[in-house]
Design an enzyme around this catalytic site. Structure first.
Site, mmCIF file in Angstrom:
data_model
loop_
_atom_site.group_PDB
_atom_site.id
_atom_site.type_symbol
_atom_site.label_atom_id
_atom_site.label_comp_id
_atom_site.label_asym_id
_atom_site.label_seq_id
_atom_site.Cartn_x
_atom_site.Cartn_y
_atom_site.Cartn_z
ATOM 1 N N GLU A 69 0.807 -1.224 0.000
ATOM 2 C CA GLU A 69 0.000 0.000 0.000
ATOM 3 C C GLU A 69 0.839 1.271 0.000
ATOM 4 O OE1 GLU A 69 -0.934 -2.689 1.685
ATOM 5 O OE2 GLU A 69 -2.934 -3.083 0.882
ATOM 6 N N HIS A 138 -11.408 -5.414 9.289
ATOM 7 C CA HIS A 138 -12.025 -5.103 7.998
ATOM 8 C C HIS A 138 -13.308 -4.299 8.115
ATOM 9 C CE1 HIS A 138 -9.310 -8.455 6.995
ATOM 10 N NE2 HIS A 138 -9.250 -7.911 5.803
#
Lengths: 343, 349
Positions: A69, A138
């Site tokens: 990322e 998540h």
């Protein structure tokens, strides 16, 4: 103009296709974008059906990234500073934290600290999987953290039409945009314009008009607030539901005008309570429209706890039609029917 | 490459740019001590061959990103000195309008995409500029300057992996001056930095004598040419030494650099070495090189004057350039008429 039924996710895919067709500088990078895993990088659901972006535009313009990322975000920024207009699919919004330095120190600051030499036309899309029993890693709703970083624009669409029009505006923007898409809305369907259109940032949508209480709602709280408003109408309470759509820039004028009319404010926001979007909206109203308020402001938000896995535990945490309706009843006073009579 | 192959024009330009960096940073150091620069600066004194060897290997249209020790990078790429010096002082005529300062110089006119004060953080930016070149097919190469300290940041390895996978035209240039502030690189670095490239299937080159302009120039030129041919990234590690303290005015209680080590490196002054070489090879006479030094002295003096006579920016500039299209009362454009006080008082209105 022709309309067709589109899901929230389908509308995002349509906007991405429009942008890829319109401008060769638009590229899409991210994990699993080539295989159209999320259904936003293809014309239809399967490659066999109508083709996907890889077939349409080639690997030069749509690229699977390594799971890295920090360099995904930084490279998108560097590419944006040098002539591309990247759309970055970061899949889960909790993954943004892996690239926090790049977001905060590079993406948000480069134009400013280099005295306007850089422009940063890049869109970072990510999905919020809260409410789906995905566990603490998540389920984040991290947009308030990024509202706290000047230089970023923050978009939280709550309908298919908005998702399509806001994403086109985001891709046109020469400033960095982060869009946070709630997965619980993915399947939401409505009639959406097939032609290109853009929804300006900083313009709220009045989802439902009302006169007694203003509910400013974000993400999944928008459809929940509408359901609450339907139920409350039967009790004689008229609720105005406002979806800001973009949190930066924020259409504070629309909120203030509504509160000036209703005198009561509930903010329904699935992010955490402390320093959240609801806190900011509440503060603006308290600062700018204190005289108009007939009751204390109420926030319906996720409590400051982490998100548990079990369905028995998770569901209660987010704003829903019941909790929003309760808050509206509370700010409307103990005698809602009399309030309706007095109107 | 020998000097004959390089040509006297390029060789003398290299010496000029190294001198510009030396004199610019010497003046900046003096200005910090006299209170003429707010805060501090990190000088490249001693590392000029490494800086100019890399920047002159790049073409005018090529990109680069820098770090906290980065006055030399835009100078080496050809940026005029006045706006750089004015930026160190915080003047409105500064290359970033006074918003960046010593740690955030950027001059997009020469492909300088900016310096990062966060160690390693600009490496992904340079990688992205290379992605841009590749997608647009414009043949531009990108170079990331970073130190031995940054070589231990994870983003370097994410970037080398991405660049290696996509054959991006980028050069990862490690300026190994052997110390991360007070910490000797060998005490925090496992193995040899250049050898880490092998793990990504890309070339890794170590220039042992980073005080030798030609050695650096040759190594980086090869990496740049390789990138331009579409063959992908290279990691180049250049071993060098900073002559000054980590930052100007910094006084540490411990002498973390051995006196003998320091003395031996001070003898390897890249500018003195290259000057000798120019004379020995008959590229220029001592008189000509003295004249060149005087020209650079005058340039730096002019830059200093510019930095002193330029006005400070208007307070409203603090609200400019956050976004390309200003929105709301707090995001005023340069042309925005409102004062800073008004802006603060109307937040959220």
């Amino acid at each position: 103009m022709a309309k067709s039924t589109m899901s929230f996710l389908g509308a995002i895919g349509a906007a991405q296709k429009e942008a890829m067709d319109a401008d060769e500088r638009v590229v899409i990078i991210g994990e699993d974008v080539e295989a159209n895993v999320y259904g936003t990088t293809g014309a239809g659901k399967s490659r066999k059906d109508k083709g996907d972006f890889l077939q349409m535009y080639g690997r030069n313009r749509i690229r699977n990234t390594p799971i890295s990322e920090e360099v995904i975000v930084g490279a998108a920024a560097g590419a944006a500073m040098t002539g591309l207009r990247p759309i970055v699919d970061l899949s889960y919004s909790s993954f943004l934290y892996m690239a926090m330095d790049q977001f905060v120190n590079q993406v948000a600051k480069n134009r400013y600290m280099f005295g306007g030499q850089a422009s940063m036309p890049v869109v970072f899309r990510s999905a919020m999987f809260y409410g789906l029993n995905t566990g603490a890693h998540h389920s984040d709703r991290p947009y308030p953290m990024f509202m706290n970083v000047p230089g970023l624009k923050i978009v939280v669409p709550a309908s298919p039409s908005d998702a399509k029009g806001l994403l086109r505006t985001a891709i046109d923007s020469d400033d960095p945009v982060l869009t946070f898409e709630a997965c619980m809305l993915w399947g939401l369907k409505e009639e959406v314009e097939e032609d290109e259109y853009r929804i300006p940032f900083g313009v709220a949508r009045t989802v439902r008009e009302g006169t007694d209480v203003t509910v400013v709602a974000i993400a999944t709280a928008v459809p929940e607030a509408v359901k609450a408003a339907d139920a409350l109408a039967e009790e004689g309470i008229s609720v105005e539901v406002i979806d800001p759509r973009t949190l930066v820039p924020l259409d504070s004028r629309a909120v203030l005008e509504s509160v000036a009319k209703t005198g009561r404010l509930v903010v329904a926001d699935p992010a955490h309570k402390t320093c959240g979007a609801a806190a900011e909206i509440s503060a603006i109203v308290a600062e700018e429209a204190f005289d108009a308020l007939k009751a204390p402001i109420a926030r319906v938000v996720t409590p400051d706890t982490q998100i548990p896995f079990s369905p028995a535990l998770e569901k209660q945490l987010y704003p829903n039609r019941e909790s929003i309706a309760d808050a509206v009843r509370r700010v409307a006073g103990a005698r809602p029917r009399q309030l309706a009579d007095a109107r | 490459m020998d000097l004959a192959a390089m040509g006297s024009t390029t060789a003398l330009e290299a010496q000029r740019r190294m001198l510009r960096i030396r004199r610019f940073d010497e003046r900046a150091s003096k200005m910090v001590k006299r209170g003429q620069i707010p805060g501090t600066v990190h000088t490249s004194i001693g590392q000029e061959a490494q800086v100019v060897g890399a920047t002159m290997a790049l073409g005018d249209d090529d990109y680069m990103t820098g770090n906290h020790r980065s006055h030399g990078h835009p100078i080496g790429k050809g940026s005029p000195l006045g706006p750089l010096m004015a930026e160190l002082v915080g003047k409105g005529t500064g290359v970033c309008g006074g918003k960046g300062g010593s740690l955030h110089l950027a001059d997009f006119n020469v492909g300088s995409l900016g310096e990062s004060g966060i160690v390693g953080s600009s490496i992904p930016i340079a990688t992205g500029a290379a992605l841009s070149s590749k997608v647009l097919g414009n043949g531009r190469v990108s170079l990331a300057f970073f130190g031995d300290g940054a070589a231990n940041q994870g983003c370097l390895y994410e970037a080398m992996n991405m660049a290696g996978t996509w054959d991006l035209p980028v050069v990862f240039l490690c300026e190994n001056n052997q110390y991360a502030l007070s910490t000797p690189a060998h005490t925090v670095t496992s193995g040899v930095i250049a050898e880490r490239a092998a793990g990504f299937g890309i070339p890794g080159v170590r220039v042992e004598d980073g005080q030798d302009f030609l050695a650096v120039f040759d190594a980086v030129t090869e990496a740049v040419e390789r990138a331009r041919r579409g063959e992908g990234p290279t990691l180049v590690e250049v071993v060098t030494y900073r002559f000054n303290e980590h930052s100007e005015g910094l006084r540490l209680g411990v002498d973390y650099r051995d006196a003998a080590e320091k003395a031996s490196w001070l003898e390897k002054d890249p500018i003195v070495l290259f000057r000798k070489h120019l004379v020995t090879e008959g590229v220029a006479t001592d008189d000509e090189l003295d004249a060149l030094e005087r020209e650079v002295d005058a340039e730096v003096e002019e830059a200093f004057e510019f930095s002193q006579t330029s006005p400070f920016p208007d307070p409203s500039v603090a609200f400019a350039d956050l976004y390309t299209e200003p929105f709301g009362p707090t995001h005023l454009s340069r042309d925005g008429a409102k004062s800073a006080e008004q802006a603060f008082s109307t937040i959220g209105a």
